[in-house]
Motif scaffolding. Structure first.
Motif, PDB file in Angstrom:
ATOM      1  N   UNK A  61       0.829  -1.203   0.000  1.00 16.38           N
ATOM      2  CA  UNK A  61       0.000   0.000   0.000  1.00 16.38           C
ATOM      3  C   UNK A  61       0.866   1.256   0.000  1.00 16.38           C
ATOM      4  N   UNK A  62       0.567   2.152  -0.910  1.00 15.33           N
ATOM      5  CA  UNK A  62       1.222   3.456  -0.912  1.00 15.33           C
ATOM      6  C   UNK A  62       0.383   4.391  -0.052  1.00 15.33           C
ATOM      7  N   UNK A  63       1.013   5.058   0.880  1.00 18.66           N
ATOM      8  CA  UNK A  63       0.295   6.013   1.721  1.00 18.66           C
ATOM      9  C   UNK A  63       0.161   7.309   0.922  1.00 18.66           C
ATOM     10  N   UNK A  64      -0.943   7.426   0.208  1.00 14.47           N
ATOM     11  CA  UNK A  64      -1.099   8.494  -0.783  1.00 14.47           C
ATOM     12  C   UNK A  64      -0.956   9.902  -0.211  1.00 14.47           C
ATOM     13  N   UNK A  65      -1.632  10.166   0.905  1.00 12.02           N
ATOM     14  CA  UNK A  65      -1.544  11.512   1.485  1.00 12.02           C
ATOM     15  C   UNK A  65      -0.122  11.840   1.919  1.00 12.02           C
ATOM     16  N   UNK A  66       0.581  10.832   2.439  1.00 17.25           N
ATOM     17  CA  UNK A  66       1.957  11.055   2.880  1.00 17.25           C
ATOM     18  C   UNK A  66       2.893  11.276   1.687  1.00 17.25           C
ATOM     19  N   UNK A  67       2.673  10.516   0.615  1.00 19.97           N
ATOM     20  CA  UNK A  67       3.477  10.714  -0.597  1.00 19.97           C
ATOM     21  C   UNK A  67       3.268  12.128  -1.141  1.00 19.97           C
ATOM     22  N   UNK A  68       2.020  12.560  -1.154  1.00 18.48           N
ATOM     23  CA  UNK A  68       1.719  13.896  -1.658  1.00 18.48           C
ATOM     24  C   UNK A  68       2.376  14.962  -0.780  1.00 18.48           C
ATOM     25  N   UNK A  69       2.341  14.746   0.530  1.00 20.01           N
ATOM     26  CA  UNK A  69       2.965  15.678   1.473  1.00 20.01           C
ATOM     27  C   UNK A  69       4.478  15.754   1.236  1.00 20.01           C
ATOM     28  N   UNK A  70       5.112  14.599   1.065  1.00 20.45           N
ATOM     29  CA  UNK A  70       6.560  14.567   0.827  1.00 20.45           C
ATOM     30  C   UNK A  70       6.905  15.219  -0.512  1.00 20.45           C
TER      31      UNK A  70
END
Length: 204
Positions: free
Chosen positions: A69-78
């Motif tokens: 699972x990709x943590x989408x919100x965290x990827x976007x934040x990074x």
């Protein structure tokens, strides 16, 4: 003469109708067997076995499919914070097929009964990259709290070998509601680091 409406009685009848509708839906979805009949049958079986029983369904073939699972919100934040370089992002995306379930460790073969942690040389070969660049990327991600290293206990050519893990707040191969305790300890300090401590979705 105006008709007096008994709201309490009307509400009671409405609840009874809703309850009857729910019972009917239950019966229709359980092959015509009422909820009461099923509960009585389970009570009888529980009494006979001495165990609490419940109704379950057989796992589908899809339940054996491996996925991360990709943590989408965290990827976007990074991404918005320009935290990861292009090389680091490419590394993380390319290594996903080698992330073991639950442990989040990068392994040589995720299908093996006892997966063996991959060292830097193994990872470089998996990605078709040279060892030097792979090592630099891994160390860079480690400094940023995205990756952690731990002694694997496997000696190769008398050299100390390390197992490499990915922070589950970025990518996780497992049940996000039941994060491996070892991972929580491993990345505890990482989640206190600048940028990482502000990730929108926290698993622990």
């Amino acid at each position: 003469m105006a008709k007096i409406v008994d709201f309490d009685q009307a509400e009671k009848k409405a609840r009874e109708r809703n309850s009857e509708i729910e019972r009917l839906k239950y019966t229709l979805s359980h092959a015509g067997i009422s909820q009461e009949e099923i509960e009585n049958a389970l009570a009888t079986l529980s009494k006979g076995t001495g165990k609490e029983l419940y109704i379950g369904t057989k796992k589908s073939s899809q339940s054996k499919v491996r996925f991360a699972q990709y943590m989408q919100n965290n990827w976007e934040f990074l991404r918005k914070n320009k935290y990861l370089t292009t090389r680091e992002k490419t590394f993380l995306l390319d290594i996903v097929p080698s992330v073991a379930f639950d442990s989040n460790c990068i392994v040589i073969d995720i299908k093996a009964k006892t997966p063996v942690p991959a060292n830097i040389t193994d990872i470089a070969e998996m990605l078709g990259s040279d060892r030097s660049n792979t090592s630099k990327t891994i160390n860079s991600l480690k400094r940023k709290g995205i990756i952690a290293k731990s002694e694997s206990g496997i000696d190769r050519n008398n050299a100390r070998a390390y197992a490499i893990f990915i922070n589950p707040h970025v990518i996780y191969a497992g049940d996000k509601d039941n994060i491996n305790n070892a991972l929580q300890v491993m990345f505890y300090k990482a989640m206190k680091m600048p940028v990482m401590k502000d990730l929108p979705d926290k698993l622990f």
